[in-house]
Design an enzyme around this catalytic site. Structure first.
Site, mmCIF file in Angstrom:
data_model
loop_
_atom_site.group_PDB
_atom_site.id
_atom_site.type_symbol
_atom_site.label_atom_id
_atom_site.label_comp_id
_atom_site.label_asym_id
_atom_site.label_seq_id
_atom_site.Cartn_x
_atom_site.Cartn_y
_atom_site.Cartn_z
ATOM 1 N N CYS A 193 -4.642 10.272 2.223
ATOM 2 C CA CYS A 193 -4.993 8.870 1.961
ATOM 3 C C CYS A 193 -5.164 8.082 3.263
ATOM 4 C CB CYS A 193 -3.897 8.238 1.110
ATOM 5 S SG CYS A 193 -4.090 6.456 0.903
ATOM 6 N N TYR B 279 -15.634 3.597 0.058
ATOM 7 C CA TYR B 279 -15.272 3.708 -1.366
ATOM 8 C C TYR B 279 -16.267 2.933 -2.234
ATOM 9 C CZ TYR B 279 -10.760 5.915 -0.425
ATOM 10 O OH TYR B 279 -9.785 6.797 -0.057
HETATM 11 N N1 GSH Z 1 -2.685 -0.028 -2.651
HETATM 12 C C1 GSH Z 1 -4.098 0.008 -2.518
HETATM 13 C C2 GSH Z 1 -4.603 1.023 -1.547
HETATM 14 C C3 GSH Z 1 -3.932 2.349 -1.545
HETATM 15 C C4 GSH Z 1 -4.709 3.371 -2.329
HETATM 16 O O1 GSH Z 1 -5.777 3.112 -2.885
HETATM 17 N N2 GSH Z 1 -4.169 4.559 -2.348
HETATM 18 C C5 GSH Z 1 -4.766 5.620 -3.112
HETATM 19 C C6 GSH Z 1 -4.911 6.882 -2.313
HETATM 20 S S1 GSH Z 1 -6.055 6.728 -0.986
HETATM 21 C C7 GSH Z 1 -3.852 5.964 -4.257
HETATM 22 O O2 GSH Z 1 -2.661 6.103 -4.067
HETATM 23 N N3 GSH Z 1 -4.396 6.112 -5.457
HETATM 24 C C8 GSH Z 1 -3.633 6.496 -6.590
HETATM 25 C C9 GSH Z 1 -4.430 6.427 -7.842
HETATM 26 O O3 GSH Z 1 -5.538 5.894 -7.812
HETATM 27 O O4 GSH Z 1 -3.928 6.907 -8.868
HETATM 28 C C10 GSH Z 1 -4.744 0.096 -3.857
HETATM 29 O O5 GSH Z 1 -4.043 -0.099 -4.840
HETATM 30 O O6 GSH Z 1 -5.953 0.257 -3.974
#
Ligand code: GSH
Length: 312
Positions: free
Chosen positions: A45, A172
């Site tokens: 990530c 993204y």
């Molecule tokens: N906290 C932020 C950024 C962190 C984020 O997107 N992390 C991703 C990984 S790069 C994640 O943990 N995703 C889990 C999911 O979508 O289930 C968000 O909610 O978008």
């Protein structure tokens, strides 16, 4: 992707839900203390990658523990390869739901758990690095760099905003778009910023000049993933990183610093994106390439930088 994250073909990132803060003076109820907090990350990530880089650059490895999830995620969310030794959790969701049983968002990394309070403090990724920089100074190693120097903050913040919107989150927005127009908008903005950064890095070693700052920490994780993942998986294919002489040499310069290079795991990065994001890659087949030499000499010492912060 949950339905509400795609609106008219446009990818919209969810807001961070846990936004408590850790403060040096303890005024927030979560005082900065060595051994109290646990940072949960995935090496795949990019948002978590930042926090690993900063922890290492500042020498906070003993003060802040880390739990690493398996790079492959299914509908249950991030899973620990073995139950987390500190919290006992098998899935990250357990820690989110024990803090807030009504939580309905995604269980994201990076996030910080307070072992004394037994709850999640924050999954607010921009705040996690600046908290380590400004609230944990008592545990910084001797000679640790100031990654967020007061006089440079306005310029760092402005650059971070541009880089977040068009680069970090821009890839993204391109990759998760399900309609042509939002994809092309994100694509154009991303490469317009790459052109600006290429120019900016022609006469300075790092984004703010002679020393590594928070701005470099935030740009790097996207560059590290660019040719291996975003160029193909997210259709960001106007150019590759290796086609930008300054940006590519800058990325290798950072990679040569252990805090950056040793927290970069190309295998986990590739497996995570290509296997987990079946909305983009239904087969889950992981490409074998590209063959890139991140250790080739970067030649950027000539830009009179102070150099890498003593090999951390
Ligand atoms: N906290 C932020 C950024 C962190 C984020 O997107 N992390 C991703 C990984 S790069 C994640 O943990 N995703 C889990 C999911 O979508 O289930 C968000 O909610 O978008």
């Amino acid at each position: 992707m949950t339905a509400q994250e795609i609106e008219s073909g446009r990818f919209v990132r969810q807001a961070n839900r846990f936004t408590d803060t850790i403060t040096a003076d303890g005024s927030s109820g979560h005082p900065a203390e060595a051994g109290r907090y646990r940072l949960f990350v995935s090496y795949a990530c990019p948002w978590a990658h930042r926090s690993l880089i900063v922890r290492r650059l500042l020498g906070l490895e003993d003060a802040i523990g880390v739990g690493v999830v398996d790079p492959i995620r299914d509908e249950r969310g991030w899973r620990f390869p073995e139950p987390d030794p500190v919290t006992g959790a098998g899935f990250l969701s357990e820690l989110y739901l024990s803090t807030d049983p009504d939580y309905q968002g995604r269980y994201t990394v990076p996030c910080v758990w307070d072992t004394a309070a037994g709850r999640m403090v924050t999954n607010d990724f921009p705040a996690i690095t600046t908290t380590m920089e400004t609230q944990f100074t008592a545990w910084h190693r001797p000679g640790a760099p100031d990654l967020y120097p007061e006089p440079l903050r306005p310029e760092i913040d402005e650059l971070n905003e541009l880089v977040y919107t068009t680069v970090n989150n821009g890839v993204y927005r391109a990759g998760f778009a399900t309609a042509q127009e939002p994809y092309e908008k994100a694509f154009d903005a991303l490469f317009a910023t790459f052109d600006r950064l290429e120019e900016r890095l022609s006469d300075r070693r790092y984004l703010l000049g002679d020393a590594i700052t928070e701005a470099d920490v935030r740009l790097y994780p996207t560059l590290a993933r660019f040719d291996a993942v975003y160029h193909s998986h997210f259709k960001c294919n106007l150019r590759r990183l290796v086609d930008y002489p300054n940006l590519w040499a800058y990325a290798r310069d950072l990679y040569s610093v252990p805090a950056f290079g040793e927290t970069t795991d190309f295998d986990q990065i590739k497996r995570h994106y290509y296997v987990t994001q079946r909305n983009v890659n239904p087969s889950g087949v992981v490409p074998k390439g590209p063959l890139i030499d991140w250790t080739a000499p970067h030649g950027r010492e000539r830009l009179a930088g102070r150099g890498a912060p003593d090999g951390r």
